[in-house]
Design a protein around this motif. Structure first.
Motif, PDB file in Angstrom:
ATOM      1  N   VAL A  45      35.129  33.668  38.719  1.00 53.13           N
ATOM      2  CA  VAL A  45      35.656  34.985  38.354  1.00 53.13           C
ATOM      3  C   VAL A  45      35.227  36.029  39.374  1.00 53.13           C
ATOM      4  N   THR A  46      33.978  35.942  39.820  1.00 54.51           N
ATOM      5  CA  THR A  46      33.479  36.877  40.837  1.00 54.51           C
ATOM      6  C   THR A  46      34.284  36.753  42.123  1.00 54.51           C
ATOM      7  N   TRP A  47      34.574  35.509  42.512  1.00 54.12           N
ATOM      8  CA  TRP A  47      35.397  35.288  43.709  1.00 54.12           C
ATOM      9  C   TRP A  47      36.775  35.917  43.536  1.00 54.12           C
ATOM     10  N   ALA A  48      37.388  35.693  42.375  1.00 58.20           N
ATOM     11  CA  ALA A  48      38.714  36.251  42.119  1.00 58.20           C
ATOM     12  C   ALA A  48      38.686  37.774  42.130  1.00 58.20           C
ATOM     13  N   ARG A  49      37.623  38.346  41.581  1.00 52.88           N
ATOM     14  CA  ARG A  49      37.497  39.805  41.557  1.00 52.88           C
ATOM     15  C   ARG A  49      37.469  40.355  42.990  1.00 52.88           C
ATOM     16  N   LYS A  50      36.789  39.647  43.875  1.00 50.12           N
ATOM     17  CA  LYS A  50      36.706  40.070  45.273  1.00 50.12           C
ATOM     18  C   LYS A  50      38.066  39.976  45.952  1.00 50.12           C
ATOM     19  N   VAL A  51      38.830  38.931  45.639  1.00 48.24           N
ATOM     20  CA  VAL A  51      40.154  38.760  46.240  1.00 48.24           C
ATOM     21  C   VAL A  51      41.073  39.921  45.858  1.00 48.24           C
ATOM     22  N   ILE A  52      41.099  40.261  44.577  1.00 51.89           N
ATOM     23  CA  ILE A  52      41.959  41.354  44.117  1.00 51.89           C
ATOM     24  C   ILE A  52      41.493  42.680  44.705  1.00 51.89           C
ATOM     25  N   ALA A  53      40.178  42.899  44.727  1.00 46.92           N
ATOM     26  CA  ALA A  53      39.640  44.150  45.266  1.00 46.92           C
ATOM     27  C   ALA A  53      39.966  44.303  46.745  1.00 46.92           C
ATOM     28  N   GLU A  54      39.872  43.207  47.485  1.00 45.72           N
ATOM     29  CA  GLU A  54      40.168  43.258  48.912  1.00 45.72           C
ATOM     30  C   GLU A  54      41.630  43.598  49.156  1.00 45.72           C
ATOM     31  N   GLU A  55      42.523  43.023  48.355  1.00 49.91           N
ATOM     32  CA  GLU A  55      43.950  43.316  48.503  1.00 49.91           C
ATOM     33  C   GLU A  55      44.234  44.782  48.192  1.00 49.91           C
ATOM     34  N   LEU A  56      43.497  45.332  47.233  1.00 50.99           N
ATOM     35  CA  LEU A  56      43.689  46.731  46.856  1.00 50.99           C
ATOM     36  C   LEU A  56      42.941  47.699  47.767  1.00 50.99           C
ATOM     37  N   GLY A  57      41.936  47.197  48.463  1.00 50.80           N
ATOM     38  CA  GLY A  57      41.127  48.071  49.301  1.00 50.80           C
ATOM     39  C   GLY A  57      40.162  48.918  48.503  1.00 50.80           C
ATOM     40  N   VAL A  58      39.606  48.324  47.424  1.00 48.53           N
ATOM     41  CA  VAL A  58      38.668  49.045  46.556  1.00 48.53           C
ATOM     42  C   VAL A  58      37.415  48.189  46.360  1.00 48.53           C
ATOM     43  N   ALA A 244      44.217  34.976  41.568  1.00 53.30           N
ATOM     44  CA  ALA A 244      43.652  35.215  42.897  1.00 53.30           C
ATOM     45  C   ALA A 244      44.305  34.322  43.950  1.00 53.30           C
ATOM     46  N   VAL A 245      44.575  33.071  43.580  1.00 49.24           N
ATOM     47  CA  VAL A 245      45.247  32.156  44.509  1.00 49.24           C
ATOM     48  C   VAL A 245      46.658  32.673  44.794  1.00 49.24           C
ATOM     49  N   GLY A 246      47.349  33.154  43.762  1.00 43.30           N
ATOM     50  CA  GLY A 246      48.673  33.720  43.963  1.00 43.30           C
ATOM     51  C   GLY A 246      48.648  34.901  44.916  1.00 43.30           C
ATOM     52  N   VAL A 247      47.642  35.763  44.753  1.00 40.11           N
ATOM     53  CA  VAL A 247      47.503  36.929  45.629  1.00 40.11           C
ATOM     54  C   VAL A 247      47.260  36.482  47.072  1.00 40.11           C
ATOM     55  N   GLU A 248      46.392  35.504  47.254  1.00 37.51           N
ATOM     56  CA  GLU A 248      46.110  35.012  48.615  1.00 37.51           C
ATOM     57  C   GLU A 248      47.344  34.411  49.267  1.00 37.51           C
ATOM     58  N   GLU A 249      48.167  33.752  48.452  1.00 36.91           N
ATOM     59  CA  GLU A 249      49.297  32.995  48.990  1.00 36.91           C
ATOM     60  C   GLU A 249      50.569  33.820  49.112  1.00 36.91           C
ATOM     61  N   PHE A 250      50.677  34.897  48.331  1.00 36.34           N
ATOM     62  CA  PHE A 250      51.931  35.639  48.250  1.00 36.34           C
ATOM     63  C   PHE A 250      52.304  36.242  49.597  1.00 36.34           C
ATOM     64  N   LYS A 251      53.551  36.048  49.963  1.00 36.47           N
ATOM     65  CA  LYS A 251      54.060  36.583  51.220  1.00 36.47           C
ATOM     66  C   LYS A 251      55.291  37.432  50.925  1.00 36.47           C
TER      67      LYS A 251
END
Length: 370
Positions: A45-58, A244-251
């Motif tokens: 969950v912590t990893w996923a939280r970081k992925v979403i935060a990085e995409e948002l820039g927060v 989080a995987v979807g966010v990483e993969e989405f193009k």
């Protein structure tokens, strides 16, 4: 089958499905449990939280996982409004998602006053009107970044600057623009951002809301213990990981989406169809709002469905509304025009050949009815 309802939902990607399955099998522990199984789930969950935060820039500390974009809007708006000190006035827009209106209706029942701004003929909020609507007791502005019905993109960066100048909090619904447009352009200036998993190849029933850790947010249900006390319930680890995987993969290839949009709209006879759109710089290209003159959008949708072509008449959350799309009405158009509205929305798998087929089908419907 030609699927052109990506604004309603996207299919889960193969990697997201695999990640969900693996997490369901290997991360069975409760992320809040103190034993090793809980610890492994918490780490995911912590990893996923970081992925979403990085995409948002927060900062990841502000990411709260929810059960949907709808819940994110409800939780974000109510928590930010109730956490603000001073006044009880909120500014929003007539064309917001149903969940935003639900939150505002709840607050109105508790004594808040809400100003709902219309859209211009181009589907954009007038900044001068927004600034004039700010009062001494205004505490929150809630605006959708990209409209889910017509795809117009609001000038959130400028709105955030106005809000900051007046000391007003701002929440942004980014469910449609997440992973498609650069949210980091304004994310550092706002207090709340809502996103959803199933718009970007993740699972349904999962989303997130960012609440700025520097501002006070009051829990909607005081006493819950998960997600910093802002949301109750055991976290759905498999869905969160798959999101989080979807966010990483989405193009999202915006140039390709613009080409598809050009193909569709260029082929429409202007005497039969009216396109609802903003200038290119304020338009999410994969969402096309169209009216077939003199024909209800629901009829168009049903006739295309007979041909295995799947579109919509607007937001799926408003599908049972008899009044037509909110965005069209917010632009000052008539109820008759609103009922003629239908939405075609593309995804990364959409092809030029599919667009050509849809174009022919639309003209066949228009010719048959006329």
């Amino acid at each position: 089958m030609i699927y052109l309802d990506y604004a309603a939902t996207t299919p889960m990607t193969a990697r997201a499905i695999a990640a969900y399955s693996e997490a369901a099998q290997e991360l069975a522990g409760n992320p809040s449990s103190l034993h090793d199984m809980g610890g492994r789930a918490a780490a995911a969950v912590t990893w996923a939280r970081k992925v979403i935060a990085e995409e948002l820039g927060v900062h990841e500390d502000g990411i709260i996982f929810t059960g949907s974009g709808t819940e994110g809007n409800l939780l974000g708006i109510l928590s930010l409004a109730k956490g603000a000190r001073g006044g009880k006035h909120i500014i929003s827009c007539m064309a917001e998602h149903t969940s935003v209106h639900a939150a505002l209706n709840t607050l109105e029942g508790e004594g808040y006053k809400v100003t709902r701004l219309p859209l211009t003929q181009e589907g954009i909020i007038d900044l001068a009107s927004l600034e004039m609507a700010i009062r001494s007791d205004t505490t929150l502005i809630s605006i959708q970044h990209a409209n889910s019905e017509i795809g117009t993109v609001q000038p959130v960066k400028e709105i955030a600057r106005i809000a900051k100048r007046f000391g007003v909090r701002i929440h942004v619904d980014c469910v449609q623009s997440f992973c498609k447009l650069d949210i980091t352009d304004f994310s550092g200036e706002v207090d709340g951002i809502t996103v959803s998993a199933h718009k970007v190849g993740g699972p349904k029933g999962c989303g997130a809301v960012y609440l700025n850790p520097r501002v006070r947010a009051t829990p909607v249900f005081p006493g819950v213990t998960h997600e910093k006390g802002l949301r109750g319930g055991t976290l759905d680890t498999p869905s969160i990981v798959a999101m989080a995987v979807g966010v990483e993969e989405f193009k999202y290839n915006i140039d390709y989406q613009r080409q598809l949009r050009h193909d569709l709209l260029e082929g429409l006879d202007s005497s039969l169809f009216q396109v609802i759109e903003a200038p290119a710089e304020n338009q999410l290209p994969n969402i096309c709002g169209i009216c077939m003159k003199g024909i209800e959008g629901q009829y168009v949708m049903l006739k295309l469905n007979e041909d295995g072509i799947y579109i919509s008449t607007g937001s799926a959350c408003d599908i049972n509304s008899a009044s037509g799309t909110k965005a069209i009405l917010a632009m000052g158009k008539s109820l008759t025009e609103a009922r003629q509205f239908f939405r075609i929305s593309f995804g990364s798998e959409t092809t030029h050949e599919e667009i050509a087929t849809v174009n022919k089908a639309l003209h066949r419907i228009a010719t048959f009815v006329k």
